[in-house]
Write a protein that holds these residues in place. Sequence first.
Motif, PDB file in Angstrom:
ATOM      1  N   ARG A  71      47.628  43.103  26.927  1.00 24.90           N
ATOM      2  CA  ARG A  71      49.036  43.398  27.176  1.00 24.90           C
ATOM      3  C   ARG A  71      49.492  44.609  26.370  1.00 24.90           C
ATOM      4  NH1 ARG A  71      49.299  37.878  25.762  1.00 24.90           N
ATOM      5  NH2 ARG A  71      50.443  38.561  23.934  1.00 24.90           N
ATOM      6  N   VAL A  72      50.628  45.170  26.728  1.00 25.02           N
ATOM      7  CA  VAL A  72      51.202  46.331  26.054  1.00 25.02           C
ATOM      8  C   VAL A  72      51.505  46.023  24.590  1.00 25.02           C
ATOM      9  CG1 VAL A  72      53.179  47.906  26.034  1.00 25.02           C
ATOM     10  CG2 VAL A  72      52.131  47.281  28.186  1.00 25.02           C
ATOM     11  N   ASP A  73      51.916  44.797  24.298  1.00 26.83           N
ATOM     12  CA  ASP A  73      52.271  44.430  22.923  1.00 26.83           C
ATOM     13  C   ASP A  73      51.050  44.214  22.027  1.00 26.83           C
ATOM     14  OD1 ASP A  73      51.283  41.989  23.776  1.00 26.83           O
ATOM     15  OD2 ASP A  73      53.169  40.909  23.560  1.00 26.83           O
ATOM     16  N   GLY A  74      49.836  44.412  22.573  1.00 23.99           N
ATOM     17  CA  GLY A  74      48.610  44.273  21.796  1.00 23.99           C
ATOM     18  C   GLY A  74      47.953  42.913  21.910  1.00 23.99           C
ATOM     19  N   GLY A  75      48.630  41.969  22.505  1.00 28.72           N
ATOM     20  CA  GLY A  75      48.059  40.632  22.688  1.00 28.72           C
ATOM     21  C   GLY A  75      47.059  40.614  23.834  1.00 28.72           C
ATOM     22  N   HIS A  79      48.561  34.696  39.018  1.00 30.53           N
ATOM     23  CA  HIS A  79      49.395  35.062  37.873  1.00 30.53           C
ATOM     24  C   HIS A  79      49.552  36.573  37.924  1.00 30.53           C
ATOM     25  CE1 HIS A  79      51.189  34.642  33.909  1.00 30.53           C
ATOM     26  NE2 HIS A  79      50.604  35.795  33.646  1.00 30.53           N
ATOM     27  N   SER A  80      50.776  37.060  37.913  1.00 32.18           N
ATOM     28  CA  SER A  80      51.025  38.488  38.093  1.00 32.18           C
ATOM     29  C   SER A  80      51.535  39.145  36.818  1.00 32.18           C
ATOM     30  CB  SER A  80      52.052  38.709  39.199  1.00 32.18           C
ATOM     31  OG  SER A  80      51.561  38.232  40.427  1.00 32.18           O
ATOM     32  N   TYR A  81      51.111  40.379  36.612  1.00 32.66           N
ATOM     33  CA  TYR A  81      51.606  41.233  35.544  1.00 32.66           C
ATOM     34  C   TYR A  81      52.283  42.424  36.204  1.00 32.66           C
ATOM     35  CZ  TYR A  81      48.536  38.677  32.376  1.00 32.66           C
ATOM     36  OH  TYR A  81      47.922  37.703  31.654  1.00 32.66           O
ATOM     37  N   HIS A  82      53.512  42.714  35.809  1.00 31.94           N
ATOM     38  CA  HIS A  82      54.243  43.852  36.360  1.00 31.94           C
ATOM     39  C   HIS A  82      53.723  45.159  35.768  1.00 31.94           C
ATOM     40  CE1 HIS A  82      57.111  41.298  38.394  1.00 31.94           C
ATOM     41  NE2 HIS A  82      57.239  40.600  37.277  1.00 31.94           N
ATOM     42  N   GLN A  83      54.055  46.235  36.432  1.00 34.45           N
ATOM     43  CA  GLN A  83      53.688  47.557  35.927  1.00 34.45           C
ATOM     44  C   GLN A  83      54.268  47.736  34.528  1.00 34.45           C
ATOM     45  OE1 GLN A  83      55.322  50.738  38.231  1.00 34.45           O
ATOM     46  NE2 GLN A  83      54.144  52.291  37.188  1.00 34.45           N
ATOM     47  N   GLY A  84      53.465  48.189  33.593  1.00 34.45           N
ATOM     48  CA  GLY A  84      53.919  48.386  32.230  1.00 34.45           C
ATOM     49  C   GLY A  84      53.747  47.182  31.322  1.00 34.45           C
ATOM     50  N   GLU A  85      53.341  46.028  31.861  1.00 36.13           N
ATOM     51  CA  GLU A  85      53.119  44.831  31.042  1.00 36.13           C
ATOM     52  C   GLU A  85      51.683  44.728  30.538  1.00 36.13           C
ATOM     53  OE1 GLU A  85      56.209  41.444  32.578  1.00 36.13           O
ATOM     54  OE2 GLU A  85      54.230  41.475  33.465  1.00 36.13           O
ATOM     55  N   TRP A  86      50.766  45.419  31.184  1.00 32.05           N
ATOM     56  CA  TRP A  86      49.366  45.312  30.823  1.00 32.05           C
ATOM     57  C   TRP A  86      48.758  46.699  30.660  1.00 32.05           C
ATOM     58  CZ3 TRP A  86      45.451  47.033  34.173  1.00 32.05           C
ATOM     59  CH2 TRP A  86      45.876  47.430  35.433  1.00 32.05           C
ATOM     60  N   ILE A  87      47.701  46.772  29.833  1.00 33.15           N
ATOM     61  CA  ILE A  87      47.040  48.039  29.569  1.00 33.15           C
ATOM     62  C   ILE A  87      45.646  48.063  30.179  1.00 33.15           C
ATOM     63  CG2 ILE A  87      46.092  49.531  27.769  1.00 33.15           C
ATOM     64  CD1 ILE A  87      48.230  48.432  25.906  1.00 33.15           C
ATOM     65  N   ASP A  88      44.880  46.976  29.961  1.00 33.61           N
ATOM     66  CA  ASP A  88      43.481  46.957  30.377  1.00 33.61           C
ATOM     67  C   ASP A  88      43.104  45.562  30.835  1.00 33.61           C
ATOM     68  OD1 ASP A  88      40.921  48.030  30.765  1.00 33.61           O
ATOM     69  OD2 ASP A  88      40.262  47.476  28.748  1.00 33.61           O
ATOM     70  N   VAL A  89      42.092  45.503  31.674  1.00 35.32           N
ATOM     71  CA  VAL A  89      41.556  44.222  32.127  1.00 35.32           C
ATOM     72  C   VAL A  89      40.038  44.323  32.119  1.00 35.32           C
ATOM     73  CG1 VAL A  89      41.723  44.849  34.573  1.00 35.32           C
ATOM     74  CG2 VAL A  89      41.655  42.450  33.925  1.00 35.32           C
ATOM     75  N   ASP A  90      39.401  43.241  31.687  1.00 37.76           N
ATOM     76  CA  ASP A  90      37.949  43.192  31.623  1.00 37.76           C
ATOM     77  C   ASP A  90      37.500  41.907  32.306  1.00 37.76           C
ATOM     78  OD1 ASP A  90      35.278  43.523  30.929  1.00 37.76           O
ATOM     79  OD2 ASP A  90      35.551  42.603  28.966  1.00 37.76           O
ATOM     80  N   GLY A  91      36.679  42.024  33.335  1.00 42.67           N
ATOM     81  CA  GLY A  91      36.207  40.846  34.054  1.00 42.67           C
ATOM     82  C   GLY A  91      35.789  41.210  35.458  1.00 42.67           C
ATOM     83  N   ASP A  92      35.820  40.230  36.339  1.00 41.55           N
ATOM     84  CA  ASP A  92      35.394  40.427  37.724  1.00 41.55           C
ATOM     85  C   ASP A  92      36.571  40.850  38.591  1.00 41.55           C
ATOM     86  OD1 ASP A  92      32.818  39.632  37.079  1.00 41.55           O
ATOM     87  OD2 ASP A  92      33.236  37.528  37.530  1.00 41.55           O
ATOM     88  N   GLU A  93      36.378  41.956  39.311  1.00 43.83           N
ATOM     89  CA  GLU A  93      37.413  42.419  40.232  1.00 43.83           C
ATOM     90  C   GLU A  93      37.163  41.796  41.596  1.00 43.83           C
ATOM     91  OE1 GLU A  93      39.624  46.515  41.651  1.00 43.83           O
ATOM     92  OE2 GLU A  93      37.798  46.649  40.465  1.00 43.83           O
ATOM     93  N   ARG A  94      38.224  41.280  42.184  1.00 44.12           N
ATOM     94  CA  ARG A  94      38.123  40.658  43.501  1.00 44.12           C
ATOM     95  C   ARG A  94      38.039  41.752  44.554  1.00 44.12           C
ATOM     96  NH1 ARG A  94      42.128  36.025  45.792  1.00 44.12           N
ATOM     97  NH2 ARG A  94      40.684  35.220  47.312  1.00 44.12           N
ATOM     98  N   ARG A  95      37.121  41.605  45.443  1.00 41.94           N
ATOM     99  CA  ARG A  95      36.958  42.568  46.529  1.00 41.94           C
ATOM    100  C   ARG A  95      37.970  42.269  47.618  1.00 41.94           C
ATOM    101  NH1 ARG A  95      34.200  45.872  43.679  1.00 41.94           N
ATOM    102  NH2 ARG A  95      32.157  45.170  43.071  1.00 41.94           N
ATOM    103  N   PRO A  96      38.580  43.314  48.186  1.00 40.58           N
ATOM    104  CA  PRO A  96      39.519  43.067  49.277  1.00 40.58           C
ATOM    105  C   PRO A  96      38.795  42.516  50.495  1.00 40.58           C
ATOM    106  CG  PRO A  96      39.193  45.417  48.942  1.00 40.58           C
ATOM    107  CD  PRO A  96      38.442  44.716  47.864  1.00 40.58           C
ATOM    108  N   LYS A  97      39.449  41.612  51.184  1.00 41.44           N
ATOM    109  CA  LYS A  97      38.858  41.033  52.394  1.00 41.44           C
ATOM    110  C   LYS A  97      39.012  42.020  53.541  1.00 41.44           C
ATOM    111  CE  LYS A  97      39.663  36.271  51.120  1.00 41.44           C
ATOM    112  NZ  LYS A  97      40.308  35.008  51.480  1.00 41.44           N
TER     113      LYS A  97
END
Length: 61
Positions: A5-9, A39-57
């Motif tokens: 998250r943006v706050d460092g958490g 679970h959704s994160y709005h623009q500006g709430e998150w910085i990075d994500v690490d894990g499996d990306e879901r492929r679009p159907k």
Amino acid sequence: MNVTRVDGGTDEYARYGDAYVKHSDGTLDVVRTGSRVPHSYHQGEWIDVDGDERRPKVRRF
């Protein structure tokens, strides 16, 4: 999978099959196994994500 998250958490998602979807508008959805509502994160709430990306159907005729 971890979402920074943006706050460092960090939010940790540890279920098998959890995945994320990055949208072009800057939002992020975390799709949990067995849950119909992501679970959704709005623009500006998150910085990075690490894990499996879901492929679009891709629907074929």
